[in-house]
Motif scaffolding. Structure first.
Motif, PDB file in Angstrom:
ATOM      1  N   THR A 248      -1.213  22.220  -2.166  1.00 33.99           N
ATOM      2  CA  THR A 248      -0.817  22.249  -3.588  1.00 33.99           C
ATOM      3  C   THR A 248       0.208  21.179  -3.964  1.00 33.99           C
ATOM      4  OG1 THR A 248       0.907  23.890  -3.110  1.00 33.99           O
ATOM      5  CG2 THR A 248      -1.277  24.712  -3.711  1.00 33.99           C
ATOM      6  N   ALA A 249       1.075  20.800  -3.031  1.00 36.20           N
ATOM      7  CA  ALA A 249       2.110  19.800  -3.339  1.00 36.20           C
ATOM      8  C   ALA A 249       2.410  18.979  -2.089  1.00 36.20           C
ATOM      9  CB  ALA A 249       3.374  20.497  -3.852  1.00 36.20           C
ATOM     10  N   PRO A 250       1.461  18.132  -1.677  1.00 39.14           N
ATOM     11  CA  PRO A 250       1.636  17.375  -0.428  1.00 39.14           C
ATOM     12  C   PRO A 250       2.869  16.486  -0.425  1.00 39.14           C
ATOM     13  CG  PRO A 250      -0.208  16.538  -1.737  1.00 39.14           C
ATOM     14  CD  PRO A 250       0.191  17.825  -2.337  1.00 39.14           C
ATOM     15  N   GLN A 251       3.319  16.052  -1.619  1.00 42.11           N
ATOM     16  CA  GLN A 251       4.486  15.172  -1.678  1.00 42.11           C
ATOM     17  C   GLN A 251       5.768  15.873  -1.238  1.00 42.11           C
ATOM     18  OE1 GLN A 251       2.924  16.442  -4.220  1.00 42.11           O
ATOM     19  NE2 GLN A 251       4.367  17.223  -5.756  1.00 42.11           N
ATOM     20  N   THR A 252       5.745  17.221  -1.190  1.00 40.68           N
ATOM     21  CA  THR A 252       6.945  17.966  -0.796  1.00 40.68           C
ATOM     22  C   THR A 252       7.023  18.218   0.712  1.00 40.68           C
ATOM     23  OG1 THR A 252       5.906  20.160  -1.053  1.00 40.68           O
ATOM     24  CG2 THR A 252       6.886  19.147  -3.026  1.00 40.68           C
TER      25      THR A 252
ATOM     26  N   SER B 232       0.824  -1.211   0.000  1.00 38.76           N
ATOM     27  CA  SER B 232       0.000   0.000   0.000  1.00 38.76           C
ATOM     28  C   SER B 232       0.854   1.255   0.000  1.00 38.76           C
ATOM     29  CB  SER B 232      -0.938   0.004   1.223  1.00 38.76           C
ATOM     30  OG  SER B 232      -0.180  -0.038   2.425  1.00 38.76           O
ATOM     31  N   GLY B 233       2.090   1.143   0.481  1.00 37.91           N
ATOM     32  CA  GLY B 233       2.972   2.305   0.520  1.00 37.91           C
ATOM     33  C   GLY B 233       3.717   2.559  -0.765  1.00 37.91           C
ATOM     34  N   GLY B 234       3.636   1.606  -1.692  1.00 37.71           N
ATOM     35  CA  GLY B 234       4.347   1.769  -2.953  1.00 37.71           C
ATOM     36  C   GLY B 234       3.891   2.990  -3.727  1.00 37.71           C
ATOM     37  N   GLN B 235       2.615   3.281  -3.655  1.00 35.97           N
ATOM     38  CA  GLN B 235       2.073   4.441  -4.367  1.00 35.97           C
ATOM     39  C   GLN B 235       2.630   5.738  -3.792  1.00 35.97           C
ATOM     40  OE1 GLN B 235      -2.205   4.463  -4.415  1.00 35.97           O
ATOM     41  NE2 GLN B 235      -2.261   5.250  -6.515  1.00 35.97           N
ATOM     42  N   LEU B 236       2.813   5.761  -2.465  1.00 32.44           N
ATOM     43  CA  LEU B 236       3.388   6.946  -1.832  1.00 32.44           C
ATOM     44  C   LEU B 236       4.816   7.174  -2.302  1.00 32.44           C
ATOM     45  CD1 LEU B 236       2.104   6.470   1.838  1.00 32.44           C
ATOM     46  CD2 LEU B 236       1.245   8.081   0.128  1.00 32.44           C
ATOM     47  N   ALA B 237       5.563   6.087  -2.468  1.00 36.65           N
ATOM     48  CA  ALA B 237       6.957   6.202  -2.897  1.00 36.65           C
ATOM     49  C   ALA B 237       7.062   6.780  -4.294  1.00 36.65           C
ATOM     50  CB  ALA B 237       7.629   4.836  -2.842  1.00 36.65           C
ATOM     51  N   GLN B 238       6.050   6.573  -5.118  1.00 34.88           N
ATOM     52  CA  GLN B 238       6.059   7.151  -6.462  1.00 34.88           C
ATOM     53  C   GLN B 238       5.936   8.679  -6.404  1.00 34.88           C
ATOM     54  OE1 GLN B 238       3.037   5.233  -8.786  1.00 34.88           O
ATOM     55  NE2 GLN B 238       3.979   3.197  -8.605  1.00 34.88           N
ATOM     56  N   MET B 239       5.251   9.165  -5.353  1.00 35.70           N
ATOM     57  CA  MET B 239       5.087  10.606  -5.197  1.00 35.70           C
ATOM     58  C   MET B 239       6.372  11.254  -4.698  1.00 35.70           C
ATOM     59  SD  MET B 239       1.346  10.604  -3.374  1.00 35.70           S
ATOM     60  CE  MET B 239       1.366  12.371  -3.123  1.00 35.70           C
ATOM     61  N   ASN B 240       7.063  10.559  -3.783  1.00 35.70           N
ATOM     62  CA  ASN B 240       8.309  11.062  -3.226  1.00 35.70           C
ATOM     63  C   ASN B 240       9.131   9.854  -2.785  1.00 35.70           C
ATOM     64  OD1 ASN B 240      10.412  12.154  -1.675  1.00 35.70           O
ATOM     65  ND2 ASN B 240       9.134  13.849  -0.938  1.00 35.70           N
ATOM     66  N   PRO B 241      10.282   9.601  -3.406  1.00 38.26           N
ATOM     67  CA  PRO B 241      11.074   8.399  -3.106  1.00 38.26           C
ATOM     68  C   PRO B 241      11.404   8.221  -1.627  1.00 38.26           C
ATOM     69  CG  PRO B 241      11.926   9.482  -5.071  1.00 38.26           C
ATOM     70  CD  PRO B 241      10.899  10.413  -4.478  1.00 38.26           C
TER      71      PRO B 241
END
Length: 558
Positions: A541-545, A492-501
């Protein structure tokens, strides 16, 4: 008329010492009784016989004529007791003709009613919030107080009090209404002082169809030294609070929670979320030095105090000892001592709070029915039937420097420990207030900044117990469920890693913690404080940051 209104009207207005002392000070009056009542280990003042020398009989009809006609009580008999020096009244009744609600006092004792002082209060001209105080009575005692008429088809409430004592009442000339300026509650507390208000054997019970039945019991409850927006002490001995759920109230809770409630309202979790009965008891409570005097002054003006008024209130200190909590009749927790050692405010914002819990022992089997042998075995095998623990929490804010820090620590011996700490900056009260005056409704967001945060969890047996209990709900064994959980977390966390390694590191640390236990630490330490406004914008605007902005790390250690 509500029950509380009847009591206030019947007590404050009855205001009845044989002298008419005047005093401009707002400090609470003191008496020999109140000095003893402030001692937590002293018995109830109502346990002691009281007598007043040189007293005279009270003209009750003249006294009650001073009250509004619709609020005047009735009574059966009245006589003067020479030995007590008190006018004794039987079956004193305060009733509201509009709704049938009433409070009956089987026996009332009036000591040294000063009608001249009452007249001076009533007839004073040009009285204001600083008018002189008149001492109205030495003591009034009510015995066997009961309520009636507080029920309907859906709910009921009942109040029974063995005894109430009003110790030395003072009222400002002009009374509670005075010049009519200011907020109503502020006028009352500014105009009324009491050396003490003491209750003995008080019981209050509510019963509602679709809500839990609640019962409150206070064998010995005292409010000592009330005046000028201050309470010197609140003392309680042997307090208890019981709550019982009915089938109807549980059904209402399930409906309110929706379909998701099924997992919480059945199995081992049901006893935690919605136990059928809960009982809380406390051997002693001491709460001292409560002060709202600064806030009271502004209430009399009916104005919001400006931020330049720093010392408006202080909640004082509190200590509760030997507390017990029972669930469905079984002892769930005991706490030797809980303290609130600081509760200070700057303006109306908490600035120094410190709370500690010591000597706690928990039995988590109390939340599980005796018939659920499997769940009981899991809890006992993991030592959760007798867990020792302590905890503390603190908040410190400096309104000049703008620095604020909080911390929370809790330990469950041989099970788990939890600690959290955070820090903020630029929360300068004057700057925030100026910005708000200039129209910035989000001044805290625009001025304040995030400094750091850390959360650390150390596991010994908590995860073992959690997965074993979950397996009882889902099937299989706790070991199998725990072995499969890390893979599910990584998937389930793999998708998060795509947003920010960097998030893959967080996911792996969490998965390792679930699989191996040990400790998990989540820390955020930006190189420089980050404004709340910047954090809010990045989140939108950019939660991955955000992890990079706050310097987030997640670390697992075995």
């Amino acid at each position: 008329m509500k029950l509380s209104n009847i009591l206030l009207a019947g007590v404050a207005a009855l205001a009845l010492v044989s002298c008419g002392k005047k005093d401009n000070a707002a400090d609470a009056p003191k008496s020999e009784t109140s000095e003893q009542a402030a001692k937590a280990d002293a018995g109830s003042p109502l346990d002691k016989r009281f007598s007043l020398k040189g007293a005279e009989a009270v003209d009750l009809d003249a006294l009650f004529s001073l009250m509004p006609e619709g609020e005047r009580p009735t009574y059966e008999t009245s006589r003067f007791d020479d030995k007590l020096g008190a006018t004794v009244v039987e079956n004193l009744r305060f009733a509201d003709a509009d709704d049938g609600e009433a409070v009956t006092v089987a026996r009332a004792e009036f000591y040294g009613v000063d009608l001249d002082a009452i007249n001076r209060v009533r007839d004073a001209e040009d009285a204001g919030p600083d008018a002189a105080f008149e001492t109205i009575f030495q003591k009034v005692r009510f015995f066997d107080v009961t309520s009636e008429g507080h029920e309907n088809e859906e709910a009921s409430a009942a109040l029974n009090i063995g005894g109430v004592e009003f110790d030395q009442l003072q009222i400002r000339q002009g009374g509670i209404e005075s010049d009519g300026v200011g907020e109503e509650g502020a006028r009352f507390f500014n105009a009324v002082n009491l050396a003490g208000l003491y209750f003995k054997d008080m019981k209050f019970v509510t019963d509602t169809q679709e809500a839990p039945t609640v019962a409150f019991s206070a064998p010995d409850l005292r409010f000592v030294g009330m005046g000028g927006g201050r309470v010197n002490a609140i003392i309680a001995n042997d307090l208890s609070y019981d709550m019982n759920q009915s089938a109807e109230s549980l059904a209402a809770m399930r409906e309110a929670m929706g379909p998701q409630a099924a997992i919480f309202m059945s199995g081992p979790l049901a006893g935690i979320v919605a136990p059928e009965s809960q009982e809380v008891a406390m051997e002693r409570l001491e709460w001292r030095d409560i002060d709202f005097s600064g806030l009271l002054a502004w209430g009399l003006k009916d104005e919001k105090p400006p931020v330049t008024e720093k010392n408006l209130m202080d909640l004082g200190t509190m200590k509760a000892t030997k507390m017990e909590s029972r669930v469905n009749g079984k002892l769930a927790a005991t706490v030797e001592e809980a303290t609130l050692s600081a509760a200070e405010f700057t303006w109306m914002i908490p600035s120094n709070i410190r709370a500690d819990t010591k000597g706690a022992v928990y039995d988590f089997t109390a939340y599980v029915p005796e018939t659920d042998e499997a769940a009981l075995k899991v809890l006992k095998d993991n030592g959760l039937d007798k867990v020792k623990g302590d905890g503390s929490a603190s908040w410190l804010w400096n309104e000049k420097s703008g620095a604020a820090d909080f911390s929370y620590d809790a330990t469950l011996d041989k099970v788990a420990s939890f600690s959290a700490n955070g820090a903020f900056s630029n929360l300068k009260l004057d700057e925030i207030a100026t910005a708000m005056e200039e129209g910035d409704d989000d001044a805290v967001l625009s001025k304040g900044a995030f400094r750091n945060f850390s959360l650390k969890i150390e596991d010994e047996k908590a995860l073992d117990a959690i997965f074993a209990l979950a397996a009882l709900q889902m099937g299989g064994t706790g070991e199998d469920l725990r072995m499969s959980a890390p893979a599910m977390i990584r998937l389930s966390g793999g998708q998060l890693a795509q947003m920010n390694p960097v998030m893959s590191d967080y996911v792996n640390a969490l998965a390792d913690f679930v699989a191996k236990g040990g400790s998990l630490e989540i820390a955020a330490k930006p190189a420089e404080p980050v404004s709340f406004m910047s954090l809010q914008a990045a989140s939108a605007t950019a939660p991955q940051t955000v992890p990079d902005v706050i310097g987030l790390t997640v670390t697992h250690k075995e």
